[in-house]
Write an enzyme that holds these catalytic residues in place. Structure first.
Site, PDB file in Angstrom:
ATOM      1  N   ILE A 142       0.860  -1.186   0.000  1.00  0.00           N
ATOM      2  CA  ILE A 142       0.000   0.000   0.000  1.00  0.00           C
ATOM      3  C   ILE A 142       0.892   1.230   0.000  1.00  0.00           C
ATOM      4  O   ILE A 142       1.653   1.462   0.944  1.00  0.00           O
ATOM      5  CB  ILE A 142      -0.936   0.022   1.223  1.00  0.00           C
ATOM      6  N   ASP A 143       0.795   2.014  -1.057  1.00  0.00           N
ATOM      7  CA  ASP A 143       1.686   3.178  -1.226  1.00  0.00           C
ATOM      8  C   ASP A 143       0.885   4.295  -1.909  1.00  0.00           C
ATOM      9  O   ASP A 143       1.159   4.665  -3.035  1.00  0.00           O
ATOM     10  CB  ASP A 143       2.907   2.768  -2.060  1.00  0.00           C
ATOM     11  N   ILE A 144      -0.104   4.813  -1.189  1.00  0.00           N
ATOM     12  CA  ILE A 144      -1.066   5.739  -1.778  1.00  0.00           C
ATOM     13  C   ILE A 144      -0.928   7.127  -1.156  1.00  0.00           C
ATOM     14  O   ILE A 144      -1.121   7.299   0.055  1.00  0.00           O
ATOM     15  CB  ILE A 144      -2.509   5.220  -1.580  1.00  0.00           C
ATOM     16  N   ASN A 176       3.211   1.809   3.424  1.00  0.00           N
ATOM     17  CA  ASN A 176       4.077   2.976   3.528  1.00  0.00           C
ATOM     18  C   ASN A 176       3.256   4.185   3.957  1.00  0.00           C
ATOM     19  O   ASN A 176       2.278   4.551   3.303  1.00  0.00           O
ATOM     20  CB  ASN A 176       4.748   3.257   2.178  1.00  0.00           C
TER      21      ASN A 176
END
Length: 221
Positions: A142-144, A176
């Site tokens: 998850i890197d939003i 992240n």
């Protein structure tokens, strides 16, 4: 080649466009490599690639290489996907989800993301995607971000429960986050406390590249 060499002295911007989600998107030569930036932060390659590589090393590259299906929520330029393919030699299926078709166009043009054969890109909202997907995943990244802002849904219990539901047995999540204020630190502390569950191992890796904190979720069975 000249731009690449000069970038060790000064960053050289080669592309810039407006973005409804991130204000501005730029492709820049910096220290000999192409990076993708928003107005106020690095989106792909550069420091972000180092951050996510640190998280993947936590699990062990050999472990990840044996996995069958990885989900990346928030693709941007695709630096973590390049780490999976080029460094870890991950040969399983990679599903990448990004809400912004323009940023995927940039990723294909400048970072050759469309040349990765085991990658399937889906243009969709991450929240909507995780509700609809019927697949299960060994690894979820998850890197939003929208510039330096993280959407609130990422920290909601319903979303987290759904992410954990999508994990296969022994699956892992690499989340992240960015901590710029005391409020962000408090948000993360509460988030980690709320994840307490005998079926999962929860860890955090604070202060990665100064402002980022990685949250690690491992399914135990």
């Amino acid at each position: 080649m000249l731009r690449k060499l000069l970038s060790y002295i000064i960053p050289i911007k080669i592309y810039k466009t407006k973005s409804t989600l991130s204000k501005t998107i730029e492709v820049t030569w910096a220290n000999g490599e192409l990076v993708l930036d928003s107005e106020n932060t690095n989106y792909s390659y550069g420091s972000l690639q180092r951050i996510l590589r640190r998280g993947l090393k936590h699990f062990g590259f050999e472990r990840i290489a044996k996995m069958d299906h990885a989900l990346v929520l928030g693709v941007a330029g695709g630096s973590v996907i390049k780490t999976l393919v080029d460094e870890i030699h991950f040969e399983g299926q990679i599903t990448g989800v990004d809400i912004d078709p323009n940023i995927i166009k940039i990723a294909n043009e400048y970072f050759k993301l469309d040349e990765i054969k085991n990658l399937n890109i889906i243009i969709d909202d991450a929240f909507e995607f995780v509700l609809k997907t019927k697949d299960r995943y060994d690894l979820i990244i998850i890197d939003i971000f929208q510039d330096t802002t993280m959407p609130n849904f990422l920290f909601e219990k319903f979303f987290t429960n759904r992410i954990c539901f999508l994990l296969k047995s022994k699956g892992v999540v690499l989340f992240n986050t960015m901590c710029l204020t005391a409020g962000d630190n408090f948000r993360n502390q509460n988030f980690v406390k709320g994840l307490s569950d005998d079926n999962y191992k929860i860890q955090s890796i604070p202060r990665v590249e100064v402002h980022n904190e990685l949250i690690i979720i491992e399914k135990l069975n």
